[in-house]
Write a protein that holds these residues in place. Structure first.
Motif, PDB file in Angstrom:
ATOM      1  N   GLU A  16       9.338  -3.316   1.358  1.00  0.00           N
ATOM      2  CA  GLU A  16       9.378  -2.722   0.159  1.00  0.00           C
ATOM      3  C   GLU A  16       7.743  -2.531  -0.198  1.00  0.00           C
ATOM      4  O   GLU A  16       7.542  -1.589  -0.739  1.00  0.00           O
ATOM      5  CB  GLU A  16       9.942  -4.037  -0.555  1.00  0.00           C
ATOM      6  N   LEU A  17       6.990  -3.439   0.343  1.00  0.00           N
ATOM      7  CA  LEU A  17       5.416  -3.185  -0.134  1.00  0.00           C
ATOM      8  C   LEU A  17       5.055  -2.090   0.617  1.00  0.00           C
ATOM      9  O   LEU A  17       4.193  -1.431   0.313  1.00  0.00           O
ATOM     10  CB  LEU A  17       4.693  -4.499   0.354  1.00  0.00           C
ATOM     11  N   ALA A  18       5.216  -1.903   2.128  1.00  0.00           N
ATOM     12  CA  ALA A  18       4.785  -0.699   2.791  1.00  0.00           C
ATOM     13  C   ALA A  18       5.350   0.284   2.119  1.00  0.00           C
ATOM     14  O   ALA A  18       4.376   1.486   2.114  1.00  0.00           O
ATOM     15  CB  ALA A  18       5.363  -0.865   4.309  1.00  0.00           C
ATOM     16  N   LYS A  19       6.616   0.737   1.359  1.00  0.00           N
ATOM     17  CA  LYS A  19       6.967   1.700   0.950  1.00  0.00           C
ATOM     18  C   LYS A  19       5.957   2.253  -0.330  1.00  0.00           C
ATOM     19  O   LYS A  19       5.609   3.296  -0.627  1.00  0.00           O
ATOM     20  CB  LYS A  19       8.438   1.648   0.565  1.00  0.00           C
ATOM     21  N   LYS A  20       5.821   0.966  -1.074  1.00  0.00           N
ATOM     22  CA  LYS A  20       4.887   1.361  -2.171  1.00  0.00           C
ATOM     23  C   LYS A  20       3.429   1.654  -1.876  1.00  0.00           C
ATOM     24  O   LYS A  20       2.947   2.422  -2.485  1.00  0.00           O
ATOM     25  CB  LYS A  20       5.138  -0.213  -2.980  1.00  0.00           C
ATOM     26  N   GLY A  21       3.004   0.987  -0.889  1.00  0.00           N
ATOM     27  CA  GLY A  21       1.627   1.298  -0.318  1.00  0.00           C
ATOM     28  C   GLY A  21       1.489   2.750   0.071  1.00  0.00           C
ATOM     29  O   GLY A  21       0.362   3.501  -0.279  1.00  0.00           O
ATOM     30  N   GLU A  22       2.589   3.257   0.776  1.00  0.00           N
ATOM     31  CA  GLU A  22       2.447   4.616   1.267  1.00  0.00           C
ATOM     32  C   GLU A  22       2.430   5.491   0.218  1.00  0.00           C
ATOM     33  O   GLU A  22       1.685   6.664   0.068  1.00  0.00           O
ATOM     34  CB  GLU A  22       3.704   4.666   2.312  1.00  0.00           C
ATOM     35  N   GLU A  23       3.321   5.224  -0.889  1.00  0.00           N
ATOM     36  CA  GLU A  23       3.130   6.092  -2.114  1.00  0.00           C
ATOM     37  C   GLU A  23       1.908   6.138  -2.800  1.00  0.00           C
ATOM     38  O   GLU A  23       1.365   7.240  -3.147  1.00  0.00           O
ATOM     39  CB  GLU A  23       4.280   5.656  -3.053  1.00  0.00           C
ATOM     40  N   MET A  24       1.360   4.739  -2.917  1.00  0.00           N
ATOM     41  CA  MET A  24       0.056   4.877  -3.457  1.00  0.00           C
ATOM     42  C   MET A  24      -1.038   5.600  -2.465  1.00  0.00           C
ATOM     43  O   MET A  24      -1.821   6.234  -3.383  1.00  0.00           O
ATOM     44  CB  MET A  24      -0.386   3.358  -3.606  1.00  0.00           C
ATOM     45  N   LEU A  25      -0.865   5.445  -1.402  1.00  0.00           N
ATOM     46  CA  LEU A  25      -2.052   6.191  -0.569  1.00  0.00           C
ATOM     47  C   LEU A  25      -1.689   7.831  -0.804  1.00  0.00           C
ATOM     48  O   LEU A  25      -2.727   8.384  -0.630  1.00  0.00           O
ATOM     49  CB  LEU A  25      -1.740   5.657   0.987  1.00  0.00           C
ATOM     50  N   GLN A  26      -0.660   8.215  -0.736  1.00  0.00           N
ATOM     51  CA  GLN A  26      -0.296   9.565  -0.778  1.00  0.00           C
ATOM     52  C   GLN A  26      -0.871   9.975  -2.177  1.00  0.00           C
ATOM     53  O   GLN A  26      -1.589  11.139  -1.968  1.00  0.00           O
ATOM     54  CB  GLN A  26       1.361   9.716  -0.571  1.00  0.00           C
ATOM     55  N   ALA A  27      -0.562   9.342  -3.215  1.00  0.00           N
ATOM     56  CA  ALA A  27      -1.222   9.942  -4.432  1.00  0.00           C
ATOM     57  C   ALA A  27      -2.718   9.807  -4.398  1.00  0.00           C
ATOM     58  O   ALA A  27      -3.289  10.800  -4.985  1.00  0.00           O
ATOM     59  CB  ALA A  27      -0.618   8.851  -5.521  1.00  0.00           C
ATOM     60  N   TRP A  28      -3.096   8.954  -3.829  1.00  0.00           N
ATOM     61  CA  TRP A  28      -4.882   9.012  -3.906  1.00  0.00           C
ATOM     62  C   TRP A  28      -5.281  10.011  -2.998  1.00  0.00           C
ATOM     63  O   TRP A  28      -6.316  10.816  -3.158  1.00  0.00           O
ATOM     64  CB  TRP A  28      -5.237   7.502  -2.965  1.00  0.00           C
ATOM     65  N   LEU A  29      -4.845  10.263  -1.617  1.00  0.00           N
ATOM     66  CA  LEU A  29      -5.243  11.432  -0.727  1.00  0.00           C
ATOM     67  C   LEU A  29      -4.954  12.725  -1.522  1.00  0.00           C
ATOM     68  O   LEU A  29      -5.924  13.587  -1.491  1.00  0.00           O
ATOM     69  CB  LEU A  29      -4.161  11.308   0.622  1.00  0.00           C
ATOM     70  N   GLU A  30      -3.995  12.919  -2.383  1.00  0.00           N
ATOM     71  CA  GLU A  30      -3.648  13.974  -2.884  1.00  0.00           C
ATOM     72  C   GLU A  30      -4.538  14.476  -4.132  1.00  0.00           C
ATOM     73  O   GLU A  30      -4.991  15.741  -4.337  1.00  0.00           O
ATOM     74  CB  GLU A  30      -2.120  14.095  -3.431  1.00  0.00           C
TER      75      GLU A  30
END
Length: 742
Positions: free
Chosen positions: A490-504
């Motif tokens: 669950e944390l990994a999914k949340k972290g992936e979303e946070m990273l994707q937003a930051w990269l974009e």
């Protein structure tokens, strides 16, 4: 020879209490005889002698019936022959086929490609064992026969098999109550792993035999008179501590053979007047003994009302003999004695509805349930799996009470958190503390026999990664790891979303290349670990992350990252490897490397090997080599616990090793000192090191508590012989109680 062996098997079966099914045994014998025709053992004798020997142990020493005997005769038929498990099932039925299949070595992997064959085969055994416990009973007999013929194997293979036996099979036999077999397995393993120590103890036992016999006769004479007067039918036996048990105690207590005072014990085995009255008769005998001799107030053990987890029942009392020596007396009935020696195998002989039998069966079912929970772990690791078996199934047990007064059996050294998971997964995952004997304690609090435990929960509480550091039971560890994996997903999914937003936001996207760079920068093992760290706030994304994605690092930073990564991998492996010196070129094991030959360590090639800090081997130590996952060779002391773990799990990667040093190099060694504290005791020790031996001290730590001191001294020596000379000199210091290497 074959006919004589088969006749011995039939004779032992006909003398048993089982229904006589000679026909199916005869059919299995002839089937195995044809299957193994032309095969030979290392001794040159026909291979059929091995299954016949195993079947005889099954019948004569374990007391099992025709199903087990047939499975033992057929247990190697599927290997190296054209017969299939379907053939076995069609001829001998589903039950025998199930057992034979469980006893057959497997191809393919449950753990994965890199797992050890030993762990794989052991796991398959346990999978089948949870369906029929006779699988593991036969496997233990198979191992016993192999150990009895171990001298015919090559030296390297002897060490591998002996180490595996001592690490897994002897404790397993003990957990199943097979005391006689357990003792023989331990002694045989000890004999091949430490031949000199074994021979020395055997010699000492022979030398002191006459004195023990005199003590036994003098001590038991009044006891016989008392029991005769009471009209009890009994047998009195002398129980002599086994060589392995003596050696283990010498190592554990750091004492010599002459300081082991419980080599002799006395066993009273009686036939009760009525089967329902055996517990009362145990106590009647106990009272009679206490009238003859003084009893030790702290060494009375009652396993009558609450048998051990392996079904063992007896009453133990320690008495002071007229010769001034404490002697343990074990009081048990005929039935208790059979179960003590044959464990759960004896329950086939004593089928009844008594409470004692029900307790034993419940314990067995509970044990099998624990095995199933370990096997249900969706991501098992070979070493973790064997450790879970070793530490949880073979541990001694304690009895704790629930708030309502129910008795719960737990492994020794368990914590309040272990207890919570034992009761229910919900209780464990939401607990915030516990009350032990009505006092608030942390979850890491270790429980003792007799504790009453109440778990305090809060629905907002969730499992913490740090909990893994203080759970000890298989059930708690398995449930905790499962919950943590779910939580991490669950944390990994949340972290992936946070990273994707930051990269974009910075004009980038999630690509494998970008993820690999960030993983390298933050020294995380894989992408999911990176995502989890971002979600938890352990990694805060900023300009340096962008710089690394665009430009990479300078060479100095890369070197620093590699060093940190190597240290991380070392910690993850659980092996604290000695630092590699600058310019050291390690030996890499290639395809043409001959594992059957011993590696010889000299001054010229010593830098080619790794010397883990877990045991700090030095010249003169009995050593063994291990080919790690990087194809490098680690050198361990043979007595090292880490080496025992590796040997039991990765036996094919173990090597014989020996020294050929000439005293031109120095090595680190650490001594632990214990004694009565006094002024100047450390000064006396340092004077011996500096004055007598001209040895420099590299590290010294001391602590004193209530007049007892403990010290650790790290020094440099040339070999084990010189270290033993140092130990002997320090041992002579006034007030010194023990000196041993750690």
């Amino acid at each position: 020879m074959i006919d004589e062996a088969y006749n011995r098997l039939l004779e032992s079966y006909m003398n048993s209490n089982h229904r006589k099914k000679v026909d199916i045994i005869q059919k299995a014998y002839h089937f195995a005889l044809r299957a193994h025709e032309g095969e030979c053992r290392p001794s040159g004798e026909p291979y059929i002698m091995h299954p016949l020997s195993v079947a005889t142990i099954i019948s004569k020493e374990m007391g099992l019936g025709s199903t087990s005997i047939c499975a033992a005769l057929l247990h190697d038929v599927l290997e190296g022959t054209d017969y299939t498990i379907d053939d076995i099932e069609n001829i001998f039925g589903k039950k025998i086929a199930l057992i034979v299949d469980g006893l057959t070595k497997i191809a393919g992997g449950i753990f994965g490609d890199k797992a050890s064959a030993q762990a794989e085969n052991f796991k398959k055994l346990l999978l089948t064992m949870s369906e029929d416990i006779r699988v593991i009973l036969i496997k233990i007999c198979d191992r016993l026969d192999n150990m009895r013929h171990l001298d015919l194997q090559p030296e390297a293979k002897r060490y591998k098999i002996a180490g595996e036996t001592l690490y897994i099979y002897a404790p397993l036999a003990n957990r199943l109550g097979l005391n006689t077999i357990k003792t023989e397995l331990e002694d045989l393993s000890f004999k091949y792993e430490h031949p000199e120590e074994y021979a020395a103890i055997e010699k000492n036992l022979a030398h002191t035999k006459e004195k023990r016999n005199e003590l036994f006769e003098n001590f038991t004479r009044p006891i016989r008179e008392a029991l005769d007067t009471m009209g009890i039918t009994y047998t009195i036996k002398a129980r002599i501590k086994s060589p392995y048990s003596i050696w283990s105690k010498m190592q554990r207590k750091h004492v010599s053979f002459d300081e082991i005072y419980d080599i002799l014990a006395v066993r009273i085995i009686f036939t009760p007047r009525e089967a329902t009255d055996e517990v009362n008769e145990c106590f009647n005998i106990y009272v009679a003994l206490c009238k003859l001799y003084e009893s030790h107030p702290d060494r009375m053990r009652d396993w009558l009302a609450h048998p051990k987890a392996n079904g063992y029942q007896a009453l133990h009392v320690t008495l002071m003999s007229n010769m001034g020596q404490w002697i343990e007396v074990q009081i048990r009935s005929d039935r208790m004695d059979d179960i003590a020696e044959q464990g759960f195998a004896a329950h086939w002989k004593y089928k009844s509805d008594s409470d004692t039998e029900k307790v034993a069966e419940d314990e067995l079912n509970g044990w099998l349930q624990t095995i199933k929970e370990i096997l249900d772990d969706p991501q098992p690791d070979a070493m973790d799996f064997l450790d879970a078996i070793k530490l949880n199934l073979f541990a001694s047990e304690i009895f704790v009470f629930s708030p309502k007064g129910d008795i719960i059996t737990m492994p020794a050294n368990c914590t309040a958190l272990d207890y919570a998971f034992q009761i229910h997964t919900f209780l464990g995952s939401h607990c915030i503390g516990a009350k032990v004997n009505h006092k608030l304690v942390p979850l890491s609090h270790k429980l003792k026999s007799g504790d009453q435990v109440e778990i305090i929960t809060n629905t907002s509480q969730h499992v913490q990664p740090t909990w893994i550091n203080f759970v000890t039971t298989a059930k708690a560890r398995t449930k905790l790891q499962t919950l943590l994996r779910k939580q991490n997903r669950e944390l990994a999914k949340k972290g992936e979303e946070m990273l994707q937003a930051w990269l974009e936001q910075n004009g980038l996207t999630i690509t494998t290349s970008n993820l690999d760079k960030l993983t390298e920068l933050h020294q995380t093992k894989h992408h999911d670990q990176l995502f989890v760290a971002i979600a938890k706030g352990d990694i805060l994304l900023d300009q340096k992350d962008l710089n690394y994605i665009y430009y990479g690092k300078k060479s100095e930073e890369k070197n620093k990252a590699r060093k940190g990564w190597r240290k991380y991998l070392s910690l993850m492996r659980g092996v604290k490897t000695a630092a590699i010196t600058k310019g050291q070129k390690l030996l890499i094991v290639g395809k043409d490397f001959d594992k059957s030959q011993a590696v010889t360590i000299t001054e010229d090639n010593i830098t080619q090997y790794l010397f883990p800090k877990c045991c700090q081997p030095i010249p003169g130590d009995d050593i063994i080599g291990y080919i790690n996952n990087k194809k490098q060779i680690e050198i361990h002391r043979r007595s090292c616990s880490e080496a025992a773990r590796l040997q039991s799990s990765f036996g094919s990667d173990m090597l014989m090793a020996k020294w050929d040093m000439h005293g031109t190099m120095e090595f680190s060694a650490t001594l632990e000192l214990r004694g009565i504290d006094r002024k100047g005791i450390i000064r006396d020790v340092t004077q011996i090191l500096a004055g007598t031996f001209d040895i420099d001290i590299y590290r010294l730590s001391t602590i004193s508590d209530d007049g007892i001191f403990k010290a650790e001294i790290e020094l440099k020596v040339k070999d084990a012989t010189s270290l033993r000379e140092v130990e002997a000199q320090i041992q002579q210091v006034d007030g010194m109680q023990s000196v041993h290497r750690i």
